[in-house]
Write a protein that holds these residues in place. Structure first.
Motif, PDB file in Angstrom:
ATOM      1  N   VAL A 188     -23.738  -2.755 -58.434  1.00 19.07           N
ATOM      2  CA  VAL A 188     -23.443  -1.766 -59.473  1.00 19.07           C
ATOM      3  C   VAL A 188     -21.975  -1.833 -59.861  1.00 19.07           C
ATOM      4  N   SER A 189     -21.093  -2.066 -58.890  1.00 18.03           N
ATOM      5  CA  SER A 189     -19.664  -2.156 -59.202  1.00 18.03           C
ATOM      6  C   SER A 189     -19.357  -3.381 -60.056  1.00 18.03           C
ATOM      7  N   MET A 190     -20.131  -4.462 -59.884  1.00 19.76           N
ATOM      8  CA  MET A 190     -19.898  -5.684 -60.667  1.00 19.76           C
ATOM      9  C   MET A 190     -20.488  -5.588 -62.067  1.00 19.76           C
ATOM     10  N   ASN A 191     -21.759  -5.150 -62.140  1.00 20.24           N
ATOM     11  CA  ASN A 191     -22.440  -5.063 -63.434  1.00 20.24           C
ATOM     12  C   ASN A 191     -23.567  -4.054 -63.311  1.00 20.24           C
ATOM     13  N   ARG A 192     -23.308  -2.838 -63.779  1.00 19.31           N
ATOM     14  CA  ARG A 192     -24.277  -1.759 -63.619  1.00 19.31           C
ATOM     15  C   ARG A 192     -25.578  -2.046 -64.371  1.00 19.31           C
ATOM     16  N   VAL A 193     -25.483  -2.550 -65.584  1.00 16.46           N
ATOM     17  CA  VAL A 193     -26.674  -2.812 -66.396  1.00 16.46           C
ATOM     18  C   VAL A 193     -27.555  -3.870 -65.732  1.00 16.46           C
ATOM     19  N   ALA A 194     -26.937  -4.969 -65.281  1.00 14.83           N
ATOM     20  CA  ALA A 194     -27.702  -6.032 -64.627  1.00 14.83           C
ATOM     21  C   ALA A 194     -28.356  -5.517 -63.349  1.00 14.83           C
ATOM     22  N   ALA A 195     -27.654  -4.660 -62.595  1.00 12.97           N
ATOM     23  CA  ALA A 195     -28.227  -4.098 -61.374  1.00 12.97           C
ATOM     24  C   ALA A 195     -29.450  -3.234 -61.684  1.00 12.97           C
ATOM     25  N   GLU A 196     -29.377  -2.476 -62.779  1.00  9.00           N
ATOM     26  CA  GLU A 196     -30.523  -1.652 -63.170  1.00  9.00           C
ATOM     27  C   GLU A 196     -31.714  -2.518 -63.565  1.00  9.00           C
ATOM     28  N   TYR A 197     -31.463  -3.658 -64.233  1.00  6.88           N
ATOM     29  CA  TYR A 197     -32.549  -4.584 -64.581  1.00  6.88           C
ATOM     30  C   TYR A 197     -33.236  -5.141 -63.334  1.00  6.88           C
ATOM     31  N   MET A 198     -32.479  -5.219 -62.228  1.00  2.73           N
ATOM     32  CA  MET A 198     -33.049  -5.733 -60.983  1.00  2.73           C
ATOM     33  C   MET A 198     -33.691  -4.644 -60.142  1.00  2.73           C
ATOM     34  N   GLY A 199     -33.821  -3.445 -60.715  1.00  2.00           N
ATOM     35  CA  GLY A 199     -34.535  -2.375 -60.027  1.00  2.00           C
ATOM     36  C   GLY A 199     -33.676  -1.412 -59.237  1.00  2.00           C
ATOM     37  N   VAL A 200     -32.373  -1.498 -59.387  1.00  2.00           N
ATOM     38  CA  VAL A 200     -31.474  -0.588 -58.657  1.00  2.00           C
ATOM     39  C   VAL A 200     -31.332   0.714 -59.430  1.00  2.00           C
ATOM     40  N   ASN A 201     -31.527   1.835 -58.750  1.00  2.00           N
ATOM     41  CA  ASN A 201     -31.309   3.144 -59.359  1.00  2.00           C
ATOM     42  C   ASN A 201     -29.811   3.427 -59.319  1.00  2.00           C
ATOM     43  N   SER A 202     -29.148   3.185 -60.437  1.00  2.00           N
ATOM     44  CA  SER A 202     -27.686   3.230 -60.438  1.00  2.00           C
ATOM     45  C   SER A 202     -27.145   4.613 -60.126  1.00  2.00           C
ATOM     46  N   HIS A 203     -27.813   5.666 -60.586  1.00  2.00           N
ATOM     47  CA  HIS A 203     -27.291   7.016 -60.336  1.00  2.00           C
ATOM     48  C   HIS A 203     -27.336   7.369 -58.848  1.00  2.00           C
ATOM     49  N   VAL A 204     -28.376   6.931 -58.155  1.00  2.00           N
ATOM     50  CA  VAL A 204     -28.444   7.166 -56.708  1.00  2.00           C
ATOM     51  C   VAL A 204     -27.309   6.419 -56.008  1.00  2.00           C
ATOM     52  N   ILE A 205     -27.073   5.183 -56.430  1.00  2.00           N
ATOM     53  CA  ILE A 205     -26.006   4.381 -55.820  1.00  2.00           C
ATOM     54  C   ILE A 205     -24.641   4.973 -56.131  1.00  2.00           C
ATOM     55  N   LEU A 206     -24.428   5.406 -57.372  1.00  2.00           N
ATOM     56  CA  LEU A 206     -23.148   5.999 -57.754  1.00  2.00           C
ATOM     57  C   LEU A 206     -22.905   7.295 -56.987  1.00  2.00           C
ATOM     58  N   ALA A 207     -23.960   8.116 -56.839  1.00  2.00           N
ATOM     59  CA  ALA A 207     -23.831   9.364 -56.090  1.00  2.00           C
ATOM     60  C   ALA A 207     -23.500   9.089 -54.626  1.00  2.00           C
TER      61      ALA A 207
END
Length: 284
Positions: free
Chosen positions: A169-188
């Protein structure tokens, strides 16, 4: 020479603690891309958490880091979803104002409940002799605790799935979301861990120095200097920056008044911004 040796040893010990205080600030900037102006307030909360756990439950600060970290971690996750999430992606001023507002609330409530009277945690441990220098045992233990916390953060970021998601997520949030990462959970989670580490630093500092609810602001300023030295966005560069600042502060105190040392620290900050703004371990 004995005074210089004592200053170097003290500088390294304090520098590691300073570095730990800056790691959380650097982690939040690296992942969320925001500057957390409530960092000092959470350092102060860690100090008072350690104080009251020691007063009422007899827990020494080096044990109370666990409950303090867990509580602040939960508070950080809640704060992200309640406040930080609403301003993510907006102008930088929005995130500065929201984190500064959180700081004002914590310091205001802390002043009301705790007052600004200095407090300290008295641990009756003897000093340890290193070469010809006697160092308080609490500082030695604080050094090892800072090393352990840094090592655990490394294991978390590089050896766990959640840690890899944080780095993604720190490198590329959009790409991480495409790979199934819930960015808001990770950011929190990242925000919670960042201020949790700040609280741990507060616990460690409280075992060494007297403190008030306003003391966190001093270490917040040091954390900014350290982050610029080590490189913003690089949590482990903060440790190197902390060691540098600790050595500079301790050695200079031998020859110049202590009150002038912060002035020199900020001159160092300005010079670093002019010469190598990405920091020692940062990338352009």
């Amino acid at each position: 020479m004995e005074a210089l040796l004592a200053a170097i040893i003290t500088g390294l010990l304090l520098g590691m603690v300073y570095g730990l205080a800056a790691v959380g600030l650097n982690l939040i900037f690296g992942v969320l891309k925001i500057i957390n102006l409530s960092h000092g307030a959470f350092i102060a909360l860690g100090m008072f958490g350690a104080y009251y756990l020691f007063q009422y439950f007899g827990l020494i600060p080096f044990v109370s880091v666990i409950p303090v970290f867990v509580v602040i971690l939960i508070i950080g996750i809640l704060l992200y979803f309640i406040a930080i999430r609403r301003v993510m992606g907006r102008q930088e001023l929005s995130t500065l104002l929201i984190t500064y507002s959180i700081s004002l609330i914590i310091v205001g409530l802390g002043t009301f409940f705790f007052t600004t009277n200095p407090r300290s945690i008295d641990i009756p441990w003897e000093s340890i002799r290193i070469f010809s220098v006697y160092i308080p045992a609490t500082r030695i233990v604080a050094l090892f605790l800072a090393i352990i916390c840094t090592f655990l953060l490394y294991l978390f970021l590089y050896k766990t799935w959640i840690g890899k998601a944080v780095r993604a997520v720190s490198m590329n949030r959009v790409a991480a979301e495409y790979m199934g990462v819930n960015s808001h959970v990770i950011l929190a989670t990242s925000f919670g861990i960042g201020i949790g580490i700040a609280a741990i630093a507060g616990v460690v500092i409280a075992s060494i120095f007297p403190f008030t609810i306003l003391s966190g602001g001093v270490y917040e300023l040091k954390s900014f200097v350290i982050c610029v030295l080590g490189g913003l966005g690089n949590p482990f560069g903060a440790i190197a920056g902390g060691l540098i600042l600790g050595l500079v502060e301790s050695v200079l105190s031998l020859k110049i008044p202590v009150g002038i040392v912060p002035f020199i620290e900020f001159i160092l900050l300005v010079l670093m911004l002019l010469v190598k703004p990405e920091g020692i371990f940062g990338r352009r």
